[in-house]
Motif scaffolding. Sequence first.
Motif, PDB file in Angstrom:
ATOM      1  N   THR A  20       1.158   5.484  -1.252  1.00 41.80           N
ATOM      2  CA  THR A  20       0.405   6.989  -1.790  1.00 41.80           C
ATOM      3  C   THR A  20       1.362   7.620  -3.001  1.00 41.80           C
ATOM      4  N   THR A  60      -7.157   8.218  -0.817  1.00 42.54           N
ATOM      5  CA  THR A  60      -6.331   9.117   0.107  1.00 42.54           C
ATOM      6  C   THR A  60      -7.189   9.785   1.226  1.00 42.54           C
ATOM      7  N   ASP A  86       2.440   6.903   8.499  1.00 40.86           N
ATOM      8  CA  ASP A  86       1.595   8.175   7.971  1.00 40.86           C
ATOM      9  C   ASP A  86       1.900   8.595   6.550  1.00 40.86           C
ATOM     10  N   ASP A  87       2.190   7.711   5.766  1.00 43.08           N
ATOM     11  CA  ASP A  87       2.441   7.914   4.279  1.00 43.08           C
ATOM     12  C   ASP A  87       1.635   8.791   3.568  1.00 43.08           C
ATOM     13  N   GLY A  88       0.308   8.648   3.787  1.00 44.74           N
ATOM     14  CA  GLY A  88      -0.928   9.575   3.236  1.00 44.74           C
ATOM     15  C   GLY A  88      -0.710  10.755   3.710  1.00 44.74           C
ATOM     16  N   ASP A 116      -7.605   7.504   3.684  1.00 37.79           N
ATOM     17  CA  ASP A 116      -6.322   7.049   4.677  1.00 37.79           C
ATOM     18  C   ASP A 116      -6.149   8.256   5.424  1.00 37.79           C
ATOM     19  N   VAL A 117      -6.115   9.466   5.047  1.00 37.74           N
ATOM     20  CA  VAL A 117      -5.823  10.460   5.907  1.00 37.74           C
ATOM     21  C   VAL A 117      -6.878  10.905   6.928  1.00 37.74           C
ATOM     22  N   THR A 125      -3.721   7.625 -11.038  1.00 41.31           N
ATOM     23  CA  THR A 125      -2.989   8.942 -10.465  1.00 41.31           C
ATOM     24  C   THR A 125      -2.897  10.026 -11.536  1.00 41.31           C
ATOM     25  N   LYS A 166       0.737  -1.230  -0.101  1.00 46.47           N
ATOM     26  CA  LYS A 166      -0.136   0.078  -0.031  1.00 46.47           C
ATOM     27  C   LYS A 166       0.928   1.238  -0.120  1.00 46.47           C
ATOM     28  N   ASN A 211      -3.207   9.978  -4.789  1.00 47.98           N
ATOM     29  CA  ASN A 211      -3.943   8.829  -4.946  1.00 47.98           C
ATOM     30  C   ASN A 211      -3.450   7.797  -4.066  1.00 47.98           C
ATOM     31  N   THR A 212      -4.098   6.861  -3.024  1.00 50.28           N
ATOM     32  CA  THR A 212      -3.566   5.828  -2.095  1.00 50.28           C
ATOM     33  C   THR A 212      -4.405   4.540  -2.554  1.00 50.28           C
ATOM     34  N   ILE A 270      -7.110  14.812  -4.907  1.00 50.64           N
ATOM     35  CA  ILE A 270      -6.893  13.449  -4.295  1.00 50.64           C
ATOM     36  C   ILE A 270      -8.079  12.796  -4.495  1.00 50.64           C
TER      37      ILE A 270
END
Length: 855
Positions: free
Chosen positions: A551, A697, A614-616, A700-701, A679, A549, A652-653, A693
């Motif tokens: 982003t 995403t 916390d990549d998103g 996720d965030v 994306t 997974k 995009n995640t 986004i």
Amino acid sequence: MVDLSSLDSQYRMTEAEKRLIGFLVEHGFIGDQGLSSAVEYANAGRISLQAALVKLQLIHPADIVRALTASSRPAGESPRKVFGELVHIHEGRVLSRMTIEKPELSIGRVEENDIVIDHRKVSRHHARIVSSADGVTMVDCGSTTGCFHKGKKFKKRLLANRDAIQIADHIVLYLAKPGDHVREREQPRGQLPDGAQGPAADPELGMLQTAFYDQRAGQDGVRRLQALFEISKILESTTDFQNVLAQIMDHAISIMGAERGFLLLADPSTGTLKVHVARDRKGDLGDAERERLSHSLVERVATTRAPELILDAQTENKTESIAACSIHSALCVPLISRDAVSGVIYVDHSSRSHAFTRSDLAFFTTFAVQAKTAIDSSRAYWELVDSLFRASDDFIVVCSPGGQVTQANCAAATLLGRPAAQLLGCGLDELFSPEDGEMAQALVSQTLASGVVSGCELSLLGDGGRRISMSVSSFVLRDRLGDAIGMCLIGRDLSELRSLIAELTAAKERVTAHNTFIRKTFGRYLSDDVVASLLETPDGLNLGGQRRKVTILMSDLRGFTAVSERLPPEDVVRILNNFLGRMVEIIDRRGGTVNEFIGDAILVVFGAPVAHPDDGLRAVACALEMQLAMRGVNEWNRAHGFGDIEMGIGVNTAEVVVGNIGSEKRSKYAVVGQHVNLTSRIESYTVGGQILISEGTRTDVGEALVLGSRLEIQAKGVRGTVTVHELVGVGAPLDLRLPSQQTALVELTLPLAIRFTLLEGKHVTEELHDGSITHLSENTAVIRSTQQTPAFGNVKILVERDQRPGETDEIYAKVLDVPVEHDSGFVVRFTYVPGTVRAFLDSSRLRKPAARGEA
């Protein structure tokens, strides 16, 4: 049943050994298989059978003492032959004896038990003795204190002959044959003879004193038994060979009441007897005294292999050496190993005759058998040590606890430039340089205190004052009883090692410089994380990928193609380098991986090769900072004579495949999957300064996002519509927000006639359509036209200015999804406007705002 006649054909036994082995077999100490193993070991190691039995741990040394004592008793006093017996012993005294005549006996604190042990730590019913066809078994009845055999606690044990079971401070001794080793004229129970000592220091010796005590021998019998027991203890020690010989000699002098003692051993190559120990009651004899013994007596005993007693040397068997040494009484017995005499033990008395008796001779012969076993055991150990010393190239010395050298290998002698024999007896401070003398003594103290010391740097003092830097480690040498008997020092010459270290250091510096060059070089083409993955991970270069997974962030400049067509290539590169340099700095700070530069577009991955929880959030923060950084980019552009540029970003995640893609000859670290394309599609719907986004995403965030409008787009290659959100900002603790881009539309006094054509991807269609601009703002316009134009489509607008009849300027724009009332037409967002055209458009705008509801 063991066949002693067959055994004698394999191993030539002396008469004393025959009596000893016969006793051990008769009383169940050892069986056929164990004895065969001992014979094989004795033949292979050229040691005595007694030593082999102990070395293989087939019998305990104390069992040898019991067997020697019993097998040498006078004739006519054989032990009684009855069933089994339990002997209750406390503090070296026999409290009770009980023949085992019923299937079960009990042991405990209360009177109803068969054996009563009156002790507060003993349970009421502590243990049971169970007899069956399999033998006699002791079973612990769940007591608190427990039952112990040789220090080990047990719940159930099949008893062997002479097993001594400890319960609290009492001993229950099991005798397979009742009356064994106890004479009929037994001392009354619970008493020792007058003058005899109480409990022995060693519990096992105390038990033996009681079990084997001979009333007629009195205190002297106890002392002699103790001497045999002490020799058995030497068998359990790995102390140095010379010390073993000295201990044997001291026991012989003491127990026989002699004035002097000599121990001679045969040279293995010549067979000549050589004095190894010469001592009196005060210690070692001087060089002049070492040869003052009866050589004729020694040679005769060695030749005849028969022990001899000289009662009055001055009147009988007087020889020149006896006369010269003023010897009055002497005892001399051989040390026999199989068919050969390996040495003799000799004691004498120079002040009186008849100092020894024939009983002394019998005991001294038994003592010699036990001493020979101790000598063989110690010699075998030290021969092994010597072979290890000779095989090692390291500096190795063994020293006493006081720091005097007792053993040194050839490597130590070579390094020091002295024969190994000259090193014996030297203090450690004599081996090392004067500056390191105190350190050498400290090494001894630290080793004895802690048990081991590693990596102490000292300088050996070689021949001619040559100093040899050494790394010295040391450890304590202990005997089998755990007592410290010295220490071993192992040193390695550091000169070659330091040379090797210098070479390795230089090689490491070259490799480090090379790796730094690789990192710097490839770091310009790949992110630091990707370079680290390739260089440091064992399978970093292997082809293949894994699902993960991530982003994905895709950015692209708006209208930059038109800019690049109007500028020299050098200026285009300058603009791109300034733009990309600022963007990459932000991407690195937020933990993204630049996967690829595609012209003026950037593909960034968050979550590979290094993932964060916390990549998103990192990705959306990076997108916001990139858009905010465009102000600085355009300030630089204007300062260098270039126009402003704008950028759109899609985020995009989703789950994709990441890894090394390509062939063995050429590959790249990449992300693969439909969400990479998605994306790119999302980014294509953005206008300058905008961030869109995906729903993935947003989910996720979460709540930290500040969103604008929600759009439904039709992405190529994706079934149905795709929901995207306009990203306006992100809340605490980052607190990032984009400035508003909306400006008021102004109605033109006169509509501006234009012609436009649709763009499909990067390609311009040939068909031109007529239209007019009716409303205008800084970056937005309303175009009236009968031509239907899809939302989010790209158009190229051709403008003809009054002062340039016949010539047109090009404007690029994106159609917005905004309705236009009252008439057909559409709203566009400019993506590229040349500077000259910008001024023309500004002059065409009126100050009157558009009517409400118009775009």
